[in-house]
Design a protein around this motif. Structure first.
Motif, PDB file in Angstrom:
ATOM      1  N   GLN A   1       0.837  -1.191   0.000  1.00  0.00           N
ATOM      2  CA  GLN A   1       0.000   0.000   0.000  1.00  0.00           C
ATOM      3  C   GLN A   1       0.877   1.247   0.000  1.00  0.00           C
ATOM      4  N   VAL A   2       0.350   2.296  -0.603  1.00  0.00           N
ATOM      5  CA  VAL A   2       1.082   3.556  -0.716  1.00  0.00           C
ATOM      6  C   VAL A   2       0.370   4.633   0.091  1.00  0.00           C
ATOM      7  N   GLN A   3       1.139   5.394   0.842  1.00  0.00           N
ATOM      8  CA  GLN A   3       0.593   6.532   1.578  1.00  0.00           C
ATOM      9  C   GLN A   3       1.094   7.823   0.900  1.00  0.00           C
ATOM     10  N   LEU A   4       0.189   8.789   0.822  1.00  0.00           N
ATOM     11  CA  LEU A   4       0.501  10.047   0.138  1.00  0.00           C
ATOM     12  C   LEU A   4       0.208  11.223   1.053  1.00  0.00           C
ATOM     13  N   VAL A   5       1.148  12.150   1.125  1.00  0.00           N
ATOM     14  CA  VAL A   5       0.961  13.364   1.930  1.00  0.00           C
ATOM     15  C   VAL A   5       1.199  14.567   1.031  1.00  0.00           C
ATOM     16  N   GLU A   6       0.181  15.425   0.956  1.00  0.00           N
ATOM     17  CA  GLU A   6       0.238  16.591   0.093  1.00  0.00           C
ATOM     18  C   GLU A   6       0.544  17.841   0.888  1.00  0.00           C
ATOM     19  N   SER A   7       1.086  18.823   0.198  1.00  0.00           N
ATOM     20  CA  SER A   7       1.313  20.131   0.803  1.00  0.00           C
ATOM     21  C   SER A   7       1.386  21.177  -0.298  1.00  0.00           C
ATOM     22  N   GLY A   8       1.253  22.457   0.093  1.00  0.00           N
ATOM     23  CA  GLY A   8       1.494  23.544  -0.847  1.00  0.00           C
ATOM     24  C   GLY A   8       0.293  24.327  -1.304  1.00  0.00           C
ATOM     25  N   GLY A   9      -0.897  23.978  -0.865  1.00  0.00           N
ATOM     26  CA  GLY A   9      -2.062  24.742  -1.284  1.00  0.00           C
ATOM     27  C   GLY A   9      -2.115  26.096  -0.610  1.00  0.00           C
ATOM     28  N   GLY A  10      -3.113  26.892  -1.006  1.00  0.00           N
ATOM     29  CA  GLY A  10      -3.279  28.199  -0.394  1.00  0.00           C
ATOM     30  C   GLY A  10      -4.093  29.137  -1.249  1.00  0.00           C
ATOM     31  N   LEU A  11      -4.029  30.402  -0.890  1.00  0.00           N
ATOM     32  CA  LEU A  11      -4.748  31.467  -1.595  1.00  0.00           C
ATOM     33  C   LEU A  11      -3.774  32.224  -2.487  1.00  0.00           C
ATOM     34  N   VAL A  12      -4.150  32.428  -3.732  1.00  0.00           N
ATOM     35  CA  VAL A  12      -3.289  33.145  -4.670  1.00  0.00           C
ATOM     36  C   VAL A  12      -4.159  34.014  -5.566  1.00  0.00           C
ATOM     37  N   GLN A  13      -3.597  35.117  -6.018  1.00  0.00           N
ATOM     38  CA  GLN A  13      -4.329  36.002  -6.912  1.00  0.00           C
ATOM     39  C   GLN A  13      -4.320  35.450  -8.335  1.00  0.00           C
ATOM     40  N   PRO A  14      -5.308  35.808  -9.133  1.00  0.00           N
ATOM     41  CA  PRO A  14      -5.294  35.401 -10.551  1.00  0.00           C
ATOM     42  C   PRO A  14      -3.993  35.809 -11.224  1.00  0.00           C
ATOM     43  N   GLY A  15      -3.452  34.894 -12.018  1.00  0.00           N
ATOM     44  CA  GLY A  15      -2.175  35.118 -12.669  1.00  0.00           C
ATOM     45  C   GLY A  15      -0.980  34.653 -11.862  1.00  0.00           C
ATOM     46  N   GLY A  16      -1.219  34.291 -10.626  1.00  0.00           N
ATOM     47  CA  GLY A  16      -0.146  33.853  -9.743  1.00  0.00           C
ATOM     48  C   GLY A  16       0.222  32.395  -9.932  1.00  0.00           C
ATOM     49  N   SER A  17       1.133  31.930  -9.089  1.00  0.00           N
ATOM     50  CA  SER A  17       1.644  30.563  -9.166  1.00  0.00           C
ATOM     51  C   SER A  17       1.627  29.887  -7.804  1.00  0.00           C
ATOM     52  N   LEU A  18       1.505  28.584  -7.838  1.00  0.00           N
ATOM     53  CA  LEU A  18       1.629  27.741  -6.646  1.00  0.00           C
ATOM     54  C   LEU A  18       2.286  26.441  -7.062  1.00  0.00           C
ATOM     55  N   ARG A  19       2.957  25.806  -6.117  1.00  0.00           N
ATOM     56  CA  ARG A  19       3.490  24.474  -6.360  1.00  0.00           C
ATOM     57  C   ARG A  19       2.992  23.536  -5.270  1.00  0.00           C
ATOM     58  N   LEU A  20       2.341  22.471  -5.693  1.00  0.00           N
ATOM     59  CA  LEU A  20       1.876  21.433  -4.780  1.00  0.00           C
ATOM     60  C   LEU A  20       2.898  20.296  -4.765  1.00  0.00           C
ATOM     61  N   SER A  21       3.041  19.686  -3.598  1.00  0.00           N
ATOM     62  CA  SER A  21       3.937  18.545  -3.443  1.00  0.00           C
ATOM     63  C   SER A  21       3.147  17.343  -2.950  1.00  0.00           C
ATOM     64  N   CYS A  22       3.595  16.172  -3.337  1.00  0.00           N
ATOM     65  CA  CYS A  22       2.967  14.926  -2.904  1.00  0.00           C
ATOM     66  C   CYS A  22       4.082  13.920  -2.629  1.00  0.00           C
ATOM     67  N   GLU A  23       4.278  13.610  -1.362  1.00  0.00           N
ATOM     68  CA  GLU A  23       5.323  12.666  -0.963  1.00  0.00           C
ATOM     69  C   GLU A  23       4.711  11.295  -0.742  1.00  0.00           C
ATOM     70  N   ALA A  24       5.306  10.302  -1.379  1.00  0.00           N
ATOM     71  CA  ALA A  24       4.824   8.933  -1.288  1.00  0.00           C
ATOM     72  C   ALA A  24       5.697   8.121  -0.344  1.00  0.00           C
ATOM     73  N   SER A  25       5.059   7.190   0.354  1.00  0.00           N
ATOM     74  CA  SER A  25       5.782   6.249   1.202  1.00  0.00           C
ATOM     75  C   SER A  25       5.077   4.901   1.127  1.00  0.00           C
ATOM     76  N   GLY A  26       5.728   3.880   1.631  1.00  0.00           N
ATOM     77  CA  GLY A  26       5.154   2.535   1.578  1.00  0.00           C
ATOM     78  C   GLY A  26       5.672   1.780   0.369  1.00  0.00           C
TER      79      GLY A  26
END
Length: 113
Positions: free
Chosen positions: A1-26
């Motif tokens: 089985q694989v476990q996934l933990v996400e991070s990096g969301g939030g509030l951003v203005q139109p035209g902006g950027s974000l990077r989401l991360s997803c770390e896998a284990s198992g």
């Protein structure tokens, strides 16, 4: 089985950027593909993009703006989101495909001025 933990969301203005991360284990050796889905308010969950050993693919609405990449040393997949639009507002879910599908807990992305 694989476990996934996400991070990096939030509030951003139109035209902006974000990077989401997803770390896998198992049982990461058994992963055939990883990617991201999203579910906006009042909408069905939709596939955003997927990355396999052969490359990556994206839904038309994010092509040219979003990029999925991975760092095998960190067992982590990233979703770089540029030129964000209000319609990108959603909960973003990381997934990993093995013999079953594993899901992250979801991270909220809100694009608003």
């Amino acid at each position: 089985q694989v476990q996934l933990v996400e991070s990096g969301g939030g509030l951003v203005q139109p035209g902006g950027s974000l990077r989401l991360s997803c770390e896998a284990s198992g049982s990461i050796f058994s992963i055939n593909a990883m990617g991201w889905y999203r579910q906006g308010p009042g909408k069905q969950r939709e596939l955003v993009g997927i990355i396999t050993r052969s490359g990556s693919q994206y839904v038309d609405s994010v092509k040219g703006r979003f990029t999925i990449s991975r760092d095998n040393a960190k067992n982590t997949v990233y979703l770089q989101m540029n030129s964000l639009k209000p319609e990108d507002t959603a909960v973003y879910y990381c997934y990993a495909a093995t013999s079953i599908t594993s899901w992250g807990q979801g991270t909220q992305v809100t694009v608003s001025s």
